[in-house]
Scaffold this active site. Structure first.
Site, mmCIF file in Angstrom:
data_model
loop_
_atom_site.group_PDB
_atom_site.id
_atom_site.type_symbol
_atom_site.label_atom_id
_atom_site.label_comp_id
_atom_site.label_asym_id
_atom_site.label_seq_id
_atom_site.Cartn_x
_atom_site.Cartn_y
_atom_site.Cartn_z
ATOM 1 N N GLU A 56 0.829 -1.205 0.000
ATOM 2 C CA GLU A 56 0.000 0.000 0.000
ATOM 3 C C GLU A 56 0.866 1.258 0.000
ATOM 4 O OE1 GLU A 56 -3.363 -2.139 2.799
ATOM 5 O OE2 GLU A 56 -2.855 -0.046 3.179
ATOM 6 N N CYS A 68 -2.512 0.770 8.139
ATOM 7 C CA CYS A 68 -1.825 0.150 7.018
ATOM 8 C C CYS A 68 -2.067 -1.353 7.006
ATOM 9 C CB CYS A 68 -0.337 0.468 7.048
ATOM 10 S SG CYS A 68 0.611 -0.414 8.262
HETATM 11 S S1 SF4 Z 1 2.439 -0.521 13.024
HETATM 12 FE FE1 SF4 Z 1 3.859 -2.078 13.833
HETATM 13 S S2 SF4 Z 1 3.298 -4.007 12.780
HETATM 14 FE FE2 SF4 Z 1 2.358 -2.307 11.635
HETATM 15 S S3 SF4 Z 1 3.831 -1.841 10.001
HETATM 16 FE FE3 SF4 Z 1 4.290 -0.420 11.721
HETATM 17 S S4 SF4 Z 1 5.841 -1.501 12.941
HETATM 18 FE FE4 SF4 Z 1 4.925 -3.041 11.577
#
Ligand code: SF4
Length: 359
Positions: A91, A328
Site C-alpha cells: 500500500e 496500514c
Molecule cells: S504498526 Fe507495527 S506491525 Fe504495523 S507496520 Fe508499523 S511496525 Fe509493523
C-alpha cells in the site's frame, strides 16, 4: 533492483556519470527516462548507445509499482494498492499536502497489536527500486502537484530493511528533489537506525512509535520491537533531533483503556518535557478481529489540551491520513481475501469506498 544496479546498467550501456544523473532525475520526477533537462530532446543530451538501452530499463522500472486499486478519501488523500513485479501488493498513500507515504516491506515482523500489516508477519523486503517506484507512481498519478514530502510510514518497519531504505533516502535527497527534512522515517526505534541515518549524506526526519510511557505496556503493544525502554527510545531520539536540527515526531496510537489513562498522560509529560519533539495522538482504527477501541472525541480533545498546557506540543492525527500505522495493511488484506475468492483482479480500479471506512 537498487540504485547502484541501475547505475551499473547505464554505465555498461556507455553512460557517463552526468548521463546517469540526468536519467535518475528524469525517472524520480516521473518523466520518461530519456527526457532531457529543460525540455531538450534526449537526442541532444544522451549518447546513442544509452538511448538504445533505455526502453528495456524503462520497462523494468515500470514493473516495480503498478497501481491496482485507488481509494480516494474526502480529506484529499488516496490510498493505493500497488502491484509489484512479482505480483505481490503493498500500500501507498497519496497525501493531501503534496506528500506520499510509501511501504518498505511486504508485511512486518514487529506485530503491533493494532495493525493489520503486523498480522501477516514479514513476507519479504522491498528493494530500494520498489520503494522509489512508489514515489515515481505518486508523481505520475498527480502530475499537477509538486511532490514535496515522502514519509516512510506504510507497510513495514524501515529499520528492518535499513540498507534499502537508506538507499531510497539518498536517491530522493540527491536526484529526487525532496528536501532532506521532508523525508520522514517512521520506526519503532531500532538502535541500529540512529547511527546509520546519521552516517548518510541525506539525513531524514524521524517519527518514533512511543504508544506508552510504560515499558511493559509498550512491549505488549509492540511485541517484537527492540527491547528499548520508553526513556531509552526518547534519549536516542533526542540525540538524533539535536544532531539533525529536526524535531522528533512521537507517535501515540490512542487505544481506549490501554494508553489513555491519567497515569499515561503524566508519563508522557515526564518523558517529553523539554525535548525537541512533538506528539501525534492517533485515534486507533477499530479493525475487525482486533479488540482495540478508540477513545471518544471529547476525551481525545481534552487529552490534547492538557498535554499542550503541560508544555508538550501535541496534535491529533486523524485516521483518514496515512500517518496512522494502525490503518496500514487493511487494503492489502482485503485484496488478498478477495483474490482468494475471485482470482486475480486486473487493471486499475477506483472504489468509491471512503478511506475512513476501510482504514
Ligand atoms: S504498526 Fe507495527 S506491525 Fe504495523 S507496520 Fe508499523 S511496525 Fe509493523
Amino acid at each position: 533492483m537498487r540504485i547502484s544496479q541501475i547505475q551499473q546498467t547505464l554505465t555498461q550501456s556507455g553512460a557517463k556519470p552526468i548521463h546517469t544523473d540526468r536519467i535518475l532525475r528524469a525517472w524520480l520526477s516521473g518523466r520518461a527516462l530519456d527526457a532531457g533537462p529543460r525540455k531538450h530532446a534526449a537526442a541532444k543530451t544522451l549518447p546513442l548507445s544509452v538511448r538504445a538501452a533505455l526502453p528495456e530499463l524503462e520497462t523494468t522500472l515500470g514493473r516495480f509499482a503498478i497501481p491496482e486499486r485507488q481509494h480516494p478519501d474526502t480529506d484529499g488523500s488516496t490510498r493505493l494498492l500497488v502491484r509489484l513485479a512479482d505480483g505481490q501488493t503493498v500500500e501507498s498513500v497519496l497525501l493531501p499536502k503534496k506528500g506520499v507515504c510509501v511501504s518498505t516491506q511486504l508485511g512486518c515482523a514487529v506485530g503491533c497489536t493494532f495493525c493489520m500489516t503486523g498480522k501477516s508477519g514479514l513476507l519479504r523486503q522491498l528493494t530500494s527500486g520498489e520503494i522509489l517506484a512508489q514515489v515515481v507512481l505518486a508523481r505520475r498519478l498527480r502530475p499537477e502537484t509538486t511532490l514535496r514530502r515522502v514519509v516512510f510510514m506504510g507497510m513495514g518497519e524501515p529499520a528492518h530493511n535499513l540498507e534499502n531504505v537508506c538507499d531510497a533516502i539518498d536517491a530522493l535527497g540527491t536526484w529526487g528533489g525532496i528536501g532532506h527534512k521532508n523525508l520522514v522515517v517512521s520506526s519503532v526505534g531500532d538502535p541500529r537506525l540512529f547511527p546509520r541515518l546519521l552516517a548518510g549524506r541525506v539525513k531524514p526526519a524521524l517519527a518514533l512509535s512511543l504508544h506508552s510511557a510504560h515499558h511493559v505496556t509498550r512491549r505488549a503493544l509492540l511485541p517484537r520491537a527492540p527491547d528499548l525502554t520508553p526513556k531509552a527510545l526518547i534519549d536516542a531520539g533526542e540525540a538524533y533531533a539535536r544532531a539533525t536540527g529536526y524535531p522528533i515526531q512521537y507517535q501515540w496510537t490512542l487505544l481506549a483503556g490501554v494508553n489513555d489513562s491519567e497515569e499515561e498522560l503524566a508519563g508522557i509529560t515526564r518523558l517529553l518535557h523539554g525535548k525537541y519533539a512533538m506528539l501525534n495522538l492517533i485515534p486507533c482504527n477499530e479493525n475487525p478481529g482486533q479488540n482495540h477501541q478508540r477513545p471518544t472525541l471529547p476525551a481525545i480533545i481534552a487529552m490534547t489540551r492538557r498535554l499542550n498546557r503541560a508544555g508538550i506540543l501535541t496534535r491529533i492525527r486523524h485516521s483518514a491520513g496515512q500517518e496512522v500505522e494502525g490503518g496500514c495493511g487493511q487494503l492489502r488484506a482485503r485484496s488478498v481475501q478477495v483474490s482468494d475468492v475471485r482470482g486475480q483482479a486486473s487493471g486499475i480500479k477506483t472504489e468509491a469506498t471512503p478511506l475512513r471506512a476501510i482504514a
